[in-house]
Design a protein around this motif. Structure first.
Motif, PDB file in Angstrom:
ATOM      1  N   ASP A   1       0.985 -44.984  28.694  1.00  0.00           N
ATOM      2  CA  ASP A   1       1.832 -46.134  28.893  1.00  0.00           C
ATOM      3  C   ASP A   1       3.241 -45.507  29.551  1.00  0.00           C
ATOM      4  O   ASP A   1       4.230 -46.460  29.155  1.00  0.00           O
ATOM      5  CB  ASP A   1       1.865 -47.292  27.803  1.00  0.00           C
ATOM      6  CG  ASP A   1       2.760 -46.747  26.502  1.00  0.00           C
ATOM      7  OD1 ASP A   1       2.770 -45.521  26.372  1.00  0.00           O
ATOM      8  OD2 ASP A   1       3.021 -47.582  25.838  1.00  0.00           O
TER       9      ASP A   1
ATOM     10  N   ASN B   1       2.446 -49.337  19.310  1.00  0.00           N
ATOM     11  CA  ASN B   1       1.187 -49.447  20.234  1.00  0.00           C
ATOM     12  C   ASN B   1       0.400 -50.611  19.801  1.00  0.00           C
ATOM     13  O   ASN B   1      -0.350 -51.130  20.529  1.00  0.00           O
ATOM     14  CB  ASN B   1       0.395 -48.023  20.373  1.00  0.00           C
ATOM     15  CG  ASN B   1       1.375 -47.100  21.239  1.00  0.00           C
ATOM     16  OD1 ASN B   1       2.197 -47.411  21.807  1.00  0.00           O
ATOM     17  ND2 ASN B   1       1.254 -45.808  21.025  1.00  0.00           N
TER      18      ASN B   1
ATOM     19  N   ASP C   1       7.027 -39.126  26.466  1.00  0.00           N
ATOM     20  CA  ASP C   1       5.991 -38.101  25.852  1.00  0.00           C
ATOM     21  C   ASP C   1       4.486 -38.564  26.256  1.00  0.00           C
ATOM     22  O   ASP C   1       3.536 -37.668  26.517  1.00  0.00           O
ATOM     23  CB  ASP C   1       6.100 -38.165  24.368  1.00  0.00           C
ATOM     24  CG  ASP C   1       5.761 -39.677  23.552  1.00  0.00           C
ATOM     25  OD1 ASP C   1       6.006 -40.651  24.467  1.00  0.00           O
ATOM     26  OD2 ASP C   1       5.341 -39.672  22.423  1.00  0.00           O
ATOM     27  N   ASP C   2       4.390 -39.573  26.940  1.00  0.00           N
ATOM     28  CA  ASP C   2       2.852 -39.852  27.559  1.00  0.00           C
ATOM     29  C   ASP C   2       3.044 -38.833  29.008  1.00  0.00           C
ATOM     30  O   ASP C   2       1.724 -38.308  28.910  1.00  0.00           O
ATOM     31  CB  ASP C   2       3.144 -41.310  28.108  1.00  0.00           C
ATOM     32  CG  ASP C   2       2.996 -42.223  27.127  1.00  0.00           C
ATOM     33  OD1 ASP C   2       1.856 -42.783  26.606  1.00  0.00           O
ATOM     34  OD2 ASP C   2       3.928 -42.679  26.741  1.00  0.00           O
TER      35      ASP C   2
ATOM     36  N   THR D   1      -2.582 -43.018  24.459  1.00  0.00           N
ATOM     37  CA  THR D   1      -1.376 -42.949  23.915  1.00  0.00           C
ATOM     38  C   THR D   1      -0.388 -44.049  24.345  1.00  0.00           C
ATOM     39  O   THR D   1       0.848 -44.005  24.006  1.00  0.00           O
ATOM     40  CB  THR D   1      -0.739 -41.724  24.533  1.00  0.00           C
ATOM     41  OG1 THR D   1      -0.543 -41.834  25.710  1.00  0.00           O
ATOM     42  CG2 THR D   1      -1.537 -40.362  24.345  1.00  0.00           C
ATOM     43  N   GLY D   2      -1.030 -45.286  24.193  1.00  0.00           N
ATOM     44  CA  GLY D   2      -0.237 -46.482  24.534  1.00  0.00           C
ATOM     45  C   GLY D   2      -1.204 -47.526  23.564  1.00  0.00           C
ATOM     46  O   GLY D   2      -2.118 -47.309  23.116  1.00  0.00           O
TER      47      GLY D   2
ATOM     48  N   ASP E   1       3.101 -38.815  21.221  1.00  0.00           N
ATOM     49  CA  ASP E   1       1.958 -38.614  22.011  1.00  0.00           C
ATOM     50  C   ASP E   1       1.609 -37.345  22.298  1.00  0.00           C
ATOM     51  O   ASP E   1       0.281 -36.830  22.291  1.00  0.00           O
ATOM     52  CB  ASP E   1       2.169 -39.189  23.594  1.00  0.00           C
ATOM     53  CG  ASP E   1       2.274 -40.941  23.394  1.00  0.00           C
ATOM     54  OD1 ASP E   1       2.100 -41.409  22.209  1.00  0.00           O
ATOM     55  OD2 ASP E   1       2.822 -41.436  24.330  1.00  0.00           O
TER      56      ASP E   1
HETATM   57 CA    CA Z   1       2.978 -43.894  24.715  1.00  0.00          CA
END
Ligand code: CA
Ligand code: AGV
Length: 312
Positions: free
Chosen positions: A10, A174, A14-15, A126-127, A248
């Protein structure tokens, strides 16, 4: 053996760092990337993803944009970070963007990639889980093609990281962005491995970590890490609402090196009602999930630093 991984993120700092690290893992083959505009903006999120693949991957990976929208929006101050990463000179040196942008929406793109990839694929989210929930509704047959879901999300502790009006603070973001999507995925038979706040709290961004990366900045991959994490606030004296953790990146590192962490099995549920919207809670009548609750922080930072140093 190489693991096939489809990555939906997302567009947070860090994504995007996670995407970079995935391109450096020798035993991982990315089958596609979906970008959902939750903790970041869509256009710079998709562009930055394409540029990261262009610059760092040794094979081709398609990127797809999501048209999913959540129930509870992220603070725009956090979402602005996407623009910074997308504008970093190291990603714009060539002035080109060659990685293909799929004409499909992210959830459809994931369905297509799952069905056409031989064997089973690991999903890394990761979201929020919105695109997976929609994909399961539209094409339930993909369940058999999913090895497991590795997800940064949730916590079974009493305090989460959502500090918003009309919320009691028990949720992780999230889940909170789209609680019913998380509930939909939990209602499936997919194996879920959650990297929860229990473990991510052990890997804050600190001044020491930043200094280490600064001292190694001659390596281009490490310079990229340092530049990305210059955009977000570290943990200095006390935690604030904007303190940055390597949420993430830990989740991604878990795919490449599972022995960095400890996991346990928990039975739990997702709450969708105010004021605990998005809370994940232990419950005997809930579904089984595996929870990453502990990490060897030093080994984790060494692992990601080593991965970044391999950049050619
Ligand atoms: Ca994320
Ligand atoms: O709750 C953690 C998730 C992770 O996927 N995101 C950030 C990571 O990408 C939301 C979030 C919680 N606190 C934040 C977040 C903060 N202080 N800044 C930016 N995003």
């Amino acid at each position: 053996m190489t693991k096939k991984v489809y990555f939906n993120h997302d567009a947070g700092v860090d994504d995007l760092v996670s995407l970079f690290l995935l391109t450096q893992m020798e035993d991982v083959e990315l089958t596609g990337v979906g970008v959902i505009p939750a903790d970041g903006y869509l256009e710079p999120g998709a562009d930055a993803s394409r540029k990261i693949i262009d610059r760092f991957a040794s094979y081709q990976v398609e990127v797809a944009k999501s048209n999913s929208r959540g129930e509870n929006p992220f603070p725009s101050a956090w979402r602005m970070h996407t623009f910074t990463v997308d504008a970093l000179p190291i990603l714009n040196e060539s002035g080109e963007m060659n990685t293909l942008l799929s004409p499909l929406y992210a959830h459809r793109h994931m369905i297509e990639k799952l069905l056409e990839t031989e064997g089973k694929t690991t999903l890394l989210f990761t979201g929020p889980l919105t695109d997976l929930a929609r994909a399961l509704d539209e094409a339930p047959e993909i369940e058999d093609k999913i090895e497991k879901l590795v997800w940064m999300g949730g916590t079974f502790e009493d305090v989460g990281n959502v500090q918003e009006p009309e919320h009691d603070g028990t949720a992780e973001w999230n889940v909170f962005w789209d609680p019913s999507a998380a509930q939909r995925v939990w209602a499936s038979d997919i194996t879920i491995e959650m990297v929860a706040l229990e473990s991510t709290q052990q890997v804050p961004l600190t001044l020491d970590v930043r200094q280490k990366w600064a001292s190694l900045r001659k390596d281009e991959g490490i310079d990229f890490l340092g530049q990305c994490y210059a955009a977000v606030p570290p943990l200095v004296h006390v935690e604030t609402n904007s303190t940055y953790y390597l949420w993430d990146v830990l989740t991604t590192a878990y795919i490449g090196k599972p022995d960095l962490v400890k996991t346990k099995t928990v039975k739990g549920k997702v709450l969708t009602e105010v004021p605990s919207q998005g809370r994940t809670i232990e419950s005997e009548t809930g579904r089984e999930v595996s929870v990453v609750y502990d990490v060897t922080a030093d080994a984790f930072f060494d692992y990601i630093t080593d991965l970044a140093r391999q950049v050619k």
